[in-house]
Design a protein around this motif. Structure first.
Motif, mmCIF file in Angstrom:
data_model
loop_
_atom_site.group_PDB
_atom_site.id
_atom_site.type_symbol
_atom_site.label_atom_id
_atom_site.label_comp_id
_atom_site.label_asym_id
_atom_site.label_seq_id
_atom_site.Cartn_x
_atom_site.Cartn_y
_atom_site.Cartn_z
ATOM 1 N N VAL A 144 0.836 -1.206 0.000
ATOM 2 C CA VAL A 144 0.000 0.000 0.000
ATOM 3 C C VAL A 144 0.870 1.254 0.000
ATOM 4 C CG1 VAL A 144 -1.639 1.339 1.400
ATOM 5 C CG2 VAL A 144 -2.011 -1.097 1.036
ATOM 6 N N ARG A 145 1.986 1.227 0.720
ATOM 7 C CA ARG A 145 2.904 2.380 0.710
ATOM 8 C C ARG A 145 3.492 2.608 -0.672
ATOM 9 N NH1 ARG A 145 6.078 1.205 6.211
ATOM 10 N NH2 ARG A 145 4.619 2.176 7.629
ATOM 11 N N GLU A 146 3.840 1.517 -1.352
ATOM 12 C CA GLU A 146 4.443 1.618 -2.681
ATOM 13 C C GLU A 146 3.405 1.951 -3.754
ATOM 14 O OE1 GLU A 146 6.358 -2.139 -3.114
ATOM 15 O OE2 GLU A 146 7.993 -1.620 -1.742
ATOM 16 N N ASN A 147 2.144 1.569 -3.538
ATOM 17 C CA ASN A 147 1.063 1.804 -4.501
ATOM 18 C C ASN A 147 -0.098 2.496 -3.786
ATOM 19 O OD1 ASN A 147 2.294 0.129 -6.706
ATOM 20 N ND2 ASN A 147 2.059 -1.432 -5.145
ATOM 21 N N PRO A 148 0.008 3.797 -3.528
ATOM 22 C CA PRO A 148 -0.995 4.481 -2.701
ATOM 23 C C PRO A 148 -2.384 4.567 -3.334
ATOM 24 C CG PRO A 148 0.568 6.056 -3.594
ATOM 25 C CD PRO A 148 1.071 4.704 -3.954
ATOM 26 N N HIS A 149 -2.516 4.356 -4.641
ATOM 27 C CA HIS A 149 -3.820 4.489 -5.299
ATOM 28 C C HIS A 149 -4.456 3.130 -5.609
ATOM 29 C CE1 HIS A 149 -3.254 8.748 -5.564
ATOM 30 N NE2 HIS A 149 -2.064 8.553 -6.106
ATOM 31 N N VAL A 150 -4.008 2.088 -4.940
ATOM 32 C CA VAL A 150 -4.541 0.754 -5.188
ATOM 33 C C VAL A 150 -5.919 0.611 -4.541
ATOM 34 C CG1 VAL A 150 -3.473 -0.296 -3.157
ATOM 35 C CG2 VAL A 150 -3.940 -1.705 -5.142
ATOM 36 N N GLY A 151 -6.816 -0.128 -5.192
ATOM 37 C CA GLY A 151 -8.147 -0.388 -4.650
ATOM 38 C C GLY A 151 -8.129 -1.638 -3.776
ATOM 39 N N ILE A 152 -9.166 -1.812 -2.977
ATOM 40 C CA ILE A 152 -9.216 -2.946 -2.057
ATOM 41 C C ILE A 152 -9.268 -4.276 -2.815
ATOM 42 C CG2 ILE A 152 -10.665 -4.139 -0.371
ATOM 43 C CD1 ILE A 152 -11.204 -1.577 0.982
ATOM 44 N N HIS A 153 -10.063 -4.347 -3.871
ATOM 45 C CA HIS A 153 -10.193 -5.603 -4.613
ATOM 46 C C HIS A 153 -8.890 -5.953 -5.339
ATOM 47 C CE1 HIS A 153 -14.377 -6.081 -3.635
ATOM 48 N NE2 HIS A 153 -14.579 -4.815 -3.957
ATOM 49 N N GLU A 154 -8.253 -4.939 -5.907
ATOM 50 C CA GLU A 154 -6.964 -5.162 -6.564
ATOM 51 C C GLU A 154 -5.914 -5.586 -5.530
ATOM 52 O OE1 GLU A 154 -3.523 -2.601 -8.874
ATOM 53 O OE2 GLU A 154 -5.552 -1.769 -8.726
ATOM 54 N N LEU A 155 -5.917 -4.947 -4.376
ATOM 55 C CA LEU A 155 -5.001 -5.289 -3.293
ATOM 56 C C LEU A 155 -5.239 -6.729 -2.825
ATOM 57 C CD1 LEU A 155 -2.854 -4.384 -1.213
ATOM 58 C CD2 LEU A 155 -4.741 -3.549 0.198
ATOM 59 N N SER A 156 -6.497 -7.091 -2.726
ATOM 60 C CA SER A 156 -6.858 -8.443 -2.307
ATOM 61 C C SER A 156 -6.328 -9.485 -3.288
ATOM 62 C CB SER A 156 -8.383 -8.556 -2.192
ATOM 63 O OG SER A 156 -8.771 -9.870 -1.964
ATOM 64 N N GLN A 157 -6.476 -9.216 -4.579
ATOM 65 C CA GLN A 157 -6.008 -10.164 -5.590
ATOM 66 C C GLN A 157 -4.481 -10.216 -5.644
ATOM 67 O OE1 GLN A 157 -7.899 -8.818 -9.145
ATOM 68 N NE2 GLN A 157 -9.866 -9.775 -8.637
ATOM 69 N N GLU A 158 -3.835 -9.061 -5.593
ATOM 70 C CA GLU A 158 -2.373 -9.003 -5.694
ATOM 71 C C GLU A 158 -1.691 -9.669 -4.496
ATOM 72 O OE1 GLU A 158 -0.193 -7.786 -8.036
ATOM 73 O OE2 GLU A 158 -1.937 -7.570 -9.353
ATOM 74 N N ARG A 162 -5.115 -0.294 11.749
ATOM 75 C CA ARG A 162 -3.756 -0.787 11.505
ATOM 76 C C ARG A 162 -3.324 -0.463 10.084
ATOM 77 N NH1 ARG A 162 -2.990 -6.832 12.955
ATOM 78 N NH2 ARG A 162 -0.830 -6.185 12.774
ATOM 79 N N LEU A 163 -4.271 -0.416 9.161
ATOM 80 C CA LEU A 163 -3.989 -0.140 7.765
ATOM 81 C C LEU A 163 -4.704 1.151 7.396
ATOM 82 C CD1 LEU A 163 -2.584 -1.351 5.277
ATOM 83 C CD2 LEU A 163 -4.732 -2.468 4.718
ATOM 84 N N VAL A 164 -3.936 2.128 6.903
ATOM 85 C CA VAL A 164 -4.495 3.438 6.579
ATOM 86 C C VAL A 164 -4.149 3.757 5.131
ATOM 87 C CG1 VAL A 164 -4.477 5.896 7.171
ATOM 88 C CG2 VAL A 164 -4.167 4.181 8.959
ATOM 89 N N PHE A 165 -5.140 4.222 4.390
ATOM 90 C CA PHE A 165 -4.931 4.622 3.005
ATOM 91 C C PHE A 165 -4.779 6.138 2.942
ATOM 92 C CE2 PHE A 165 -7.080 0.555 2.731
ATOM 93 C CZ PHE A 165 -6.325 -0.099 1.774
ATOM 94 N N SER A 166 -4.087 6.624 1.919
ATOM 95 C CA SER A 166 -3.869 8.066 1.776
ATOM 96 C C SER A 166 -5.186 8.774 1.480
ATOM 97 C CB SER A 166 -2.858 8.340 0.657
ATOM 98 O OG SER A 166 -3.382 7.916 -0.583
ATOM 99 N N ASP A 167 -5.205 10.079 1.706
ATOM 100 C CA ASP A 167 -6.427 10.859 1.519
ATOM 101 C C ASP A 167 -6.895 10.874 0.065
ATOM 102 O OD1 ASP A 167 -6.666 11.479 4.187
ATOM 103 O OD2 ASP A 167 -5.500 13.324 4.014
ATOM 104 N N ASP A 168 -5.960 10.817 -0.889
ATOM 105 C CA ASP A 168 -6.352 10.834 -2.300
ATOM 106 C C ASP A 168 -6.571 9.430 -2.872
ATOM 107 O OD1 ASP A 168 -3.682 10.220 -2.084
ATOM 108 O OD2 ASP A 168 -3.058 11.382 -3.832
ATOM 109 N N SER A 169 -6.543 8.426 -2.013
ATOM 110 C CA SER A 169 -6.777 7.049 -2.438
ATOM 111 C C SER A 169 -8.264 6.829 -2.718
ATOM 112 C CB SER A 169 -6.314 6.088 -1.337
ATOM 113 O OG SER A 169 -6.700 4.774 -1.644
ATOM 114 N N PRO A 170 -8.593 5.992 -3.710
ATOM 115 C CA PRO A 170 -10.000 5.720 -3.985
ATOM 116 C C PRO A 170 -10.644 4.780 -2.953
ATOM 117 C CG PRO A 170 -8.615 4.400 -5.419
ATOM 118 C CD PRO A 170 -7.699 5.321 -4.650
#
Length: 136
Positions: free
Chosen positions: A40-54, A70-78
């Motif tokens: 998530v740090r390396e790919n701040p614009h990743v979606g939850i479903h894409e993250l789940s699959q990857e 424990r897991l926080v996404f950036s403000d500009d994240s979808p």
């Protein structure tokens, strides 16, 4: 101690308290969490479903980490999850800021902390509150 089967792998282990997952699976999940957080740090614009699959982690597990803050996404994240109270989109936790304030104010008023106490010096003493003596 109670012996139970692990929810994840099915092995028997001594259950003390907490989740019904064996220590081995807990360690594996923590290692997976570190990998997900790095991704998530390396790919701040990743979606939850894409993250789940990857990362080969269930969407419900990712949501659990987000709810636990424990897991926080950036403000500009979808990525966003709904507030449990009003349904507004939030990036982490269980409640949005306005719902947190409402809960906090409600608890404060229920506990009586919001009542302002009158200072001792400003209280007026009545004349009937004085000590009296009887003459013999």
């Amino acid at each position: 101690m109670e012996i139970v089967a692990c929810k994840s792998c099915g092995r028997l282990f001594n259950y003390i308290q907490g989740m019904r997952v064996c220590p081995t699976c807990v360690r594996k999940m923590e290692d997976k969490f570190v990998q997900v957080k790095k991704y998530v740090r390396e790919n701040p614009h990743v979606g939850i479903h894409e993250l789940s699959q990857e990362m080969e982690v269930s969407v419900s597990q990712i949501n659990r980490w987000v709810r636990e803050e424990r897991l926080v996404f950036s403000d500009d994240s979808p990525v966003g999850i709904p507030c449990e109270s009003c349904g507004a989109t939030i990036k982490t936790g269980r409640f949005c800021e306005s719902c947190k304030m409402k809960l906090s104010n409600g608890l404060r008023s229920a506990s009586g902390l919001d009542r302002k106490k009158e200072p001792e010096a400003k209280k007026k003493r009545s004349t009937s509150d004085k000590m009296r003596f009887l003459d013999n």
